[in-house]
Design an enzyme around this catalytic site. Sequence first.
Site, short mmCIF file in Angstrom:
data_model
loop_
_atom_site.label_atom_id
_atom_site.label_comp_id
_atom_site.label_asym_id
_atom_site.label_seq_id
_atom_site.Cartn_x
_atom_site.Cartn_y
_atom_site.Cartn_z
N THR A 40 -110.06 -9.86 -34.60
CA THR A 40 -111.09 -9.74 -35.67
C THR A 40 -110.39 -10.07 -37.30
OG1 THR A 40 -112.30 -7.83 -34.58
CG2 THR A 40 -112.76 -8.54 -37.04
N THR A 41 -109.52 -9.97 -37.40
CA THR A 41 -108.66 -10.27 -38.40
C THR A 41 -108.27 -11.69 -38.55
OG1 THR A 41 -107.79 -8.27 -39.13
CG2 THR A 41 -106.88 -9.77 -39.77
N SER A 45 -115.38 -13.76 -42.33
CA SER A 45 -115.82 -14.62 -43.13
C SER A 45 -114.95 -14.96 -44.43
CB SER A 45 -117.10 -14.09 -43.48
OG SER A 45 -118.29 -13.90 -42.28
N HIS A 49 -116.10 -7.63 -49.90
CA HIS A 49 -117.93 -7.57 -50.28
C HIS A 49 -117.61 -6.83 -51.09
CE1 HIS A 49 -118.96 -9.81 -46.88
NE2 HIS A 49 -118.60 -8.87 -45.86
N VAL A 172 -101.45 -1.16 -24.30
CA VAL A 172 -101.65 -0.08 -24.11
C VAL A 172 -102.46 0.18 -23.12
CG1 VAL A 172 -101.81 2.06 -25.45
CG2 VAL A 172 -101.01 0.73 -26.67
N ARG A 311 -116.80 -8.40 -33.84
CA ARG A 311 -117.45 -7.46 -34.41
C ARG A 311 -117.27 -6.21 -33.75
NH1 ARG A 311 -121.91 -10.20 -38.06
NH2 ARG A 311 -121.35 -11.76 -36.74
N SER A 342 -113.24 -5.09 -46.02
CA SER A 342 -113.40 -5.29 -47.75
C SER A 342 -112.41 -3.59 -47.70
CB SER A 342 -114.76 -4.85 -48.13
OG SER A 342 -115.13 -6.72 -47.90
#
Length: 477
Positions: A40-41, A45, A49, A172, A311, A342
């Site tokens: 995800t990193t 976007s 925030h 894992v 996400r 954030s």
Amino acid sequence: MVDVVVIGAGIMGAAVSRELSKYDLDIVVLDKEHDVSNGTTKANSSIVHAGYDAKEGTLMAKYNVLGSEMFEEICKEIDAPYKRTGSYVLAFSEEERKHVEALYKRGIANGVRELEILEKDEILRREPNISPKVVAALYAGTAAVIGPYEVCIKMMENAAENGVKVELDAEVVKVEKIENGYKTTLKDGRVFESKVVINAAGVYADIINNMVSSKKFKIHPRRGEYFLLDKVEGNLTNSVIFQCPNEMGKGILVAQTVHGNLIVGPTAEDIESRDDVGNTLSALDKIKREAVKSIENINFRNNIRNFSGLRAEADTGDFIIGEAEDAKGFFNIAGTKSPGLSSAPAIGLDVAKMVAEKLQAVKKENFKKNRPQIHFMDLSPEEKAEVIKKDPRYGRVICRCESITEGEIVDVIHRMVGAKTVDGVKKRCRPGTGRCQGGFCGPRVQEILARELGEKLNEIVLDKVGSYILTEETKNA
């Protein structure tokens, strides 16, 4: 037995590992991918925030505001890109104005600074490309943009500089309680015993948690798709432009990235697969239709890249942070959907303190700062000449679009947790991120990797294990 095993080398794993590396502890980070920051990193976007969106009293609200306030200083410490831009939530009707006013009140309750409601004339004075149909907007002055994978990589580099061991290609398959801690077993048969386990496994965090705790939760992957436009579109806005959010998220945003491109998206689609980051025509068409509501003159023909990310939507409705009630020594950092990025610095700091207290760890006296990285094109002519004098490879431009030199590429290959793939180099110093998307520089990056790693050219992969670019030796010219 080590002190701590961290499962996951995304922004959460990197943030907590860096904070824990300030203590006298033996720490190992495990990640199933071939590089850090590959989940995800890598695909989001890129926004820090301000903290007005999360519901009052939630962990999301708490950590968003704290993390947002920490980011600028941390990026200075680790030499990662950060740009304070401010953000706008646009209202296009009096009904939406009420929503904006509610967000303002929530932001004040959450402790967010620099919030104000602006009227049409002031909005268009500040951001003239916003649609003239706008009625009002919530402005948040503390919002910012970063390079998320650059921050993650620099955090993990810094952790490694301070003794943290990073094990990649380390999937894992089992975590089980043993007498003095936990036994973590990998797919390849390796075993790590530790006093503490930190679960920062992103969209897989529920699977890891449910191996050891009866307090089970479920992660639902939610896919978001994006356009990344050429820098010629970047001047359409200097800020982050949101529409009024809905139950699926913050809606389609338009923002200038920290490197000057224009990013547009994301969609929000709940899917079953935890690995499906493909793009769909229907989602991209939706982005086009909805984005022009905010800025009418976006030229999508200047698109240089489409991508998507996942996400981690937890069924608890909030972040899951801290020690499991029925599995002492097992700590979760889970369900960290937006505003997870954030919140990462604050979550990392908090969980590190919890673990250090549990292990009665003491702070190191010799914590090492991150080694600075040369960004050649940002130097003055005099500085460039001095750098080239010391290392002529900085005088050879490999990536014409982003003006990245051979010296910078060699540097990121040999740094702690260094690049070993074409995309690994791309994430660390940006060759291949420009208009041609590596069409010119890709083969040269591949050659440099092979030379520096002592591998054959056809052994160099694009990103994941098996993602070969060449399948056999090429002929000599």
